[in-house]
Design an enzyme around this catalytic site. Structure first.
Site, PDB file in Angstrom:
ATOM      1  N   ASP A 125       3.434  -6.309   0.620  1.00 56.43           N
ATOM      2  CA  ASP A 125       3.834  -7.480  -0.163  1.00 56.43           C
ATOM      3  C   ASP A 125       2.547  -8.170  -0.602  1.00 56.43           C
ATOM      4  OD1 ASP A 125       4.507 -10.163  -0.897  1.00 56.43           O
ATOM      5  OD2 ASP A 125       6.353 -10.048   0.258  1.00 56.43           O
ATOM      6  N   CYS A 128       1.840 -11.347   1.403  1.00 56.09           N
ATOM      7  CA  CYS A 128       1.927 -11.307   2.862  1.00 56.09           C
ATOM      8  C   CYS A 128       0.538 -11.436   3.474  1.00 56.09           C
ATOM      9  CB  CYS A 128       2.598  -9.982   3.261  1.00 56.09           C
ATOM     10  SG  CYS A 128       2.127  -9.310   4.852  1.00 56.09           S
ATOM     11  N   CYS A 131      -0.716  -8.329   5.180  1.00 57.20           N
ATOM     12  CA  CYS A 131      -0.970  -7.300   4.163  1.00 57.20           C
ATOM     13  C   CYS A 131      -2.342  -7.543   3.534  1.00 57.20           C
ATOM     14  CB  CYS A 131       0.106  -7.339   3.086  1.00 57.20           C
ATOM     15  SG  CYS A 131       1.771  -6.943   3.654  1.00 57.20           S
ATOM     16  N   ARG A 155       9.061  -8.973  -0.298  1.00 63.16           N
ATOM     17  CA  ARG A 155      10.130  -9.358   0.625  1.00 63.16           C
ATOM     18  C   ARG A 155      11.101 -10.371   0.026  1.00 63.16           C
ATOM     19  NH1 ARG A 155       6.414 -11.436   5.288  1.00 63.16           N
ATOM     20  NH2 ARG A 155       5.456 -12.284   3.396  1.00 63.16           N
TER      21      ARG A 155
END
Length: 241
Positions: A125, A128, A131, A155
């Site tokens: 993502d 994120c 991430c 997400r």
């Protein structure tokens, strides 16, 4: 989208055995499941298990167990108590690996060192935090001989800002640079083009991804969350051994 989603798993279909017992169970199981499965889920294959009268059924990217008369279903893992082996997870891992490989690397964003020993596939993502942490350390993964293949998993869903950023990254002239910029919080030129973002998202859901990053190993094992490069390399080497 449903039809395209089914196409992702066409390569996962298993060859059905030709025994009369399986042929009879096959018809009953398909008839019963056909009435209860949600649209977009396809029965990929049916095979006997070590338990008499219980059959393994591949549905989408998952494995369930159904009685031969089609009346009862078990949604869980099958364990061989004598050997203490999980009989279900290796099958699920194989299906996950085949499903992701079916995407094709031309539909992924890939970061690869000049030489590598392992390949992981990461559902990511753009927004994120972990991430972004993983991507900041992309050179560390490369130094450990790990090639990273990215699939998009915004997400917040379709039409979210994260989804739109993912599309812009895919449509950029230099996808790797755009991915790096986006994960650094830098603006990326808004673009639109034919893209695999929604397909990636649907695939992730089929595989049981609920958070990011989610790392698919070469073995088909799905590892949730961020894993530092050295620890991930140790995991991959252990699987290889």
């Amino acid at each position: 989208m449903w039809n395209h989603r089914i196409a992702f798993f066409a390569g996962v279909i298993l060859t059905l055995a030709a025994s009369p017992l399986l042929a009879d169970a096959d018809a009953k199981i398909k008839a019963r499941l056909g009435k209860v499965l949600s649209p977009g889920y396809e029965i990929g294959g049916i095979k006997e298990t070590p338990i008499k009268g219980l059959f393994e059924v591949v549905v989408g990217a998952d494995v369930i167990y159904v009685s031969g008369d089609g009346k009862y279903m078990v949604d869980g893992r099958l364990i061989d108590l004598a050997s203490q082996k999980d009989l279900t997870e290796p099958r699920r891992a194989m299906i996950r690996k085949q499903a992701v490989d079916q995407v094709g690397e031309d539909r992924m964003v890939i970061f690869a060192p000049d030489e590598y020993e392992h390949t992981i596939t990461v559902f990511t993502d753009i927004d994120c935090g972990y991430c972004r942490k993983l991507h900041r350390e992309i050179a560390d993964y490369g130094a450990e001989g790990i090639r990273v293949r990215y699939l998009f998993f915004p997400r917040a869903g379709v039409d979210s800002d994260s989804f739109k950023k993912s599309v812009s990254v895919w449509c950029a002239d230099d996808r790797r640079q755009a991915m790096t910029d986006a994960k650094a919080g830098k603006p990326v030129e808004t673009k639109s083009c034919e893209n695999p973002v929604q397909d990636h998202l649907e695939l992730g859901k089929q595989l049981g991804v609920s958070g990011t990053p989610a790392i698919l190993l070469e073995s088909g094992d799905l590892v949730p969350g961020y894993v530092p490069a050295k620890r991930l390399a140790a995991m991959l080497n252990a699987k290889e051994g």
